[in-house]
Design an enzyme around this catalytic site. Structure first.
Site, short mmCIF file in Angstrom:
data_model
loop_
_atom_site.label_atom_id
_atom_site.label_comp_id
_atom_site.label_asym_id
_atom_site.label_seq_id
_atom_site.Cartn_x
_atom_site.Cartn_y
_atom_site.Cartn_z
N HIS A 23 35.07 -13.82 11.95
CA HIS A 23 36.14 -13.01 12.56
C HIS A 23 37.47 -13.47 11.98
O HIS A 23 38.11 -14.38 12.47
CB HIS A 23 36.10 -13.17 14.08
CG HIS A 23 37.05 -12.30 14.83
ND1 HIS A 23 36.85 -11.93 16.14
CD2 HIS A 23 38.21 -11.70 14.46
CE1 HIS A 23 37.85 -11.16 16.54
NE2 HIS A 23 38.69 -11.01 15.53
N HIS A 25 40.94 -11.67 9.97
CA HIS A 25 41.69 -10.54 9.42
C HIS A 25 42.51 -11.06 8.25
O HIS A 25 43.40 -11.89 8.44
CB HIS A 25 42.60 -9.94 10.49
CG HIS A 25 41.87 -9.46 11.70
ND1 HIS A 25 41.34 -8.19 11.78
CD2 HIS A 25 41.57 -10.08 12.87
CE1 HIS A 25 40.74 -8.05 12.96
NE2 HIS A 25 40.86 -9.18 13.64
N HIS A 207 35.74 -5.00 17.85
CA HIS A 207 36.47 -5.78 18.84
C HIS A 207 36.22 -5.17 20.22
O HIS A 207 36.32 -3.95 20.39
CB HIS A 207 37.97 -5.74 18.56
CG HIS A 207 38.41 -6.61 17.43
ND1 HIS A 207 37.76 -6.64 16.22
CD2 HIS A 207 39.44 -7.48 17.32
CE1 HIS A 207 38.38 -7.49 15.42
NE2 HIS A 207 39.41 -8.02 16.06
N GLU A 210 38.48 -8.39 24.73
CA GLU A 210 39.55 -9.38 24.56
C GLU A 210 40.61 -9.06 25.61
O GLU A 210 40.78 -9.77 26.59
CB GLU A 210 40.14 -9.31 23.15
CG GLU A 210 41.32 -10.25 22.95
CD GLU A 210 42.08 -9.99 21.65
OE1 GLU A 210 42.87 -10.86 21.27
OE2 GLU A 210 41.91 -8.92 21.04
N ASP A 288 40.56 -15.65 13.49
CA ASP A 288 41.23 -14.37 13.77
C ASP A 288 42.38 -14.09 12.81
O ASP A 288 42.19 -13.51 11.76
CB ASP A 288 41.70 -14.35 15.24
CG ASP A 288 41.90 -12.95 15.79
OD1 ASP A 288 41.61 -11.97 15.08
OD2 ASP A 288 42.33 -12.83 16.95
N ASP A 289 43.60 -14.49 13.18
CA ASP A 289 44.80 -14.32 12.35
C ASP A 289 45.51 -15.67 12.25
O ASP A 289 46.53 -15.90 12.90
CB ASP A 289 45.74 -13.28 12.98
CG ASP A 289 45.09 -11.91 13.11
OD1 ASP A 289 45.12 -11.14 12.14
OD2 ASP A 289 44.54 -11.63 14.19
#
Length: 351
Positions: A23, A25, A207, A210, A288-289
């Site tokens: 996961h 990005h 997704h 969340e 994630d980011d």
């Protein structure tokens, strides 16, 4: 109770774990330094006077406040070289963190809406991924992700733009995802385009759970037929759903530092990662980011381990789950599992 003699011992153990990141990005790996470098290269004027001023803006109140900055940062990506440089910087970091395989989400609509050709995006990412594979043995694949705040028609259009490139990037592009603002954009909005992608033979993720409710997790499974849930931490609110996830071994790609930064939890000690793992869910750890959320893959493992008293065998289980939940071939999984088994058998803290 901490099983490690020091934070450095924990970090060394985590870095040594053979593992996958599922996961991630790629646009979320743009560090302020690279944003300014690319802005200067491409003559893009930024709203921030310095790298520090940009970093200071990373005080998010929720998912949307992050997304606003995320899309602004992506505006500096224009040429194939830009996408290559961004991806290679992440891949170098993932390799240093002990990743053996990574699955990279990218948002073509963020770029095509600015007039960037989708082939420019593919070409830049692919050249970096193939370089990392050849130089470091780091395997990877692409997850083309639709932006859920846009329409399903827009998603179909993006798919149509990308499909002529499928054969050229068949070694990398194998999956479809769904990201961006969850609130008000339920999975059912994309039922038809997911049905088409499934018919085309793509692996499917989305997704859910969340900021959105547990029902979004269920709908992603039942309506979109996804094989993996990205985030999914709110599944715990629905005991029946939890039993289903355990029974079906449905992977959740959990992102602890992201959840902390976006106020899904107020403190890492409140995170449900350890509870989910100990109940038998196939949970994985991811970043994630990372440029925006304060940590890459190894950082997420170590911070979660410290706050939640994760034991060495539990960290090993998280790594094992990441391999099981990946889209590697059966032989690829078997090889990586064997490497993990060797590491855990030989690691001084593994017993």
């Amino acid at each position: 109770m901490n099983a490690f003699s020091s934070d450095q011992a924990l970090r060394d153990f985590v870095t040594g774990l053979p593992k996958a990141e599922l996961h991630l990005h790629i646009e979320g790996t743009l560090e302020p330094e690279m944003i300014f470098e690319l802005a200067q290269r491409n003559g893009v004027k930024l709203a921030y006077a310095s790298e520090q001023a940009l970093r200071d803006a990373y005080a998010f109140t929720d998912l949307q406040s992050f997304l606003d900055l995320y899309y602004a940062g992506a505006s500096v990506l224009i040429t194939e070289r830009d996408f290559h440089d961004m991806a290679l910087a992440y891949l170098r970091r993932a390799h240093a963190d002990g990743a053996r395989h990574v699955e990279i989400m990218f948002d073509p609509q963020t770029h095509t809406a600015r007039g960037i050709d989708i082939e420019t995006v593919f070409a830049g990412l692919a050249s970096a991924m193939r370089m990392a594979r050849d130089q470091w043995g780091l395997s990877s694949c692409l997850i083309l992700s639709f932006l859920r705040h846009l329409s399903e028609a827009d998603a179909f259009e993006t798919l149509a733009q990308a499909l002529p490139l499928r054969e050229q990037y068949a070694d990398l592009w194998i999956a479809i995802g769904l990201d961006s603002a969850e609130r008000g954009n339920p999975p059912e909005k994309f039922t038809r385009v997911y049905a088409k992608c499934r018919e085309l033979g793509f692996r499917l993720v989305a997704h859910a759970g969340e900021e959105g409710p547990p029902e979004y997790v269920r709908d992603a499974l039942d309506l979109l037929h996804v094989q993996r849930i990205d985030h999914g931490v709110r599944s715990e609110e629905d005991p029946e759903l939890m039993q289903r996830l355990i029974r079906q071994r449905t992977p959740l790609t959990v992102c602890p530092l992201s959840n902390l930064k976006l106020r899904v939890v107020d403190q890492m000690a409140q995170h449900n990662l350890a509870r989910l793992l100990r109940q038998g869910l196939c949970v994985t750890v991811n970043s994630d980011d990372p440029a925006y959320f304060g940590g890459y893959l190894a950082d997420n493992y170590t911070e979660a381990a410290k706050a939640l008293s994760l034991q060495p065998q539990e960290l090993g289980m998280l790594a094992r789950n990441s391999i099981e939940a990946s889209f590697l071939t059966a032989n690829g999984k078997m090889s990586l599992m064997a490497e993990l088994d060797r590491y855990l058998a030989e690691a001084p803290l593994a017993d």
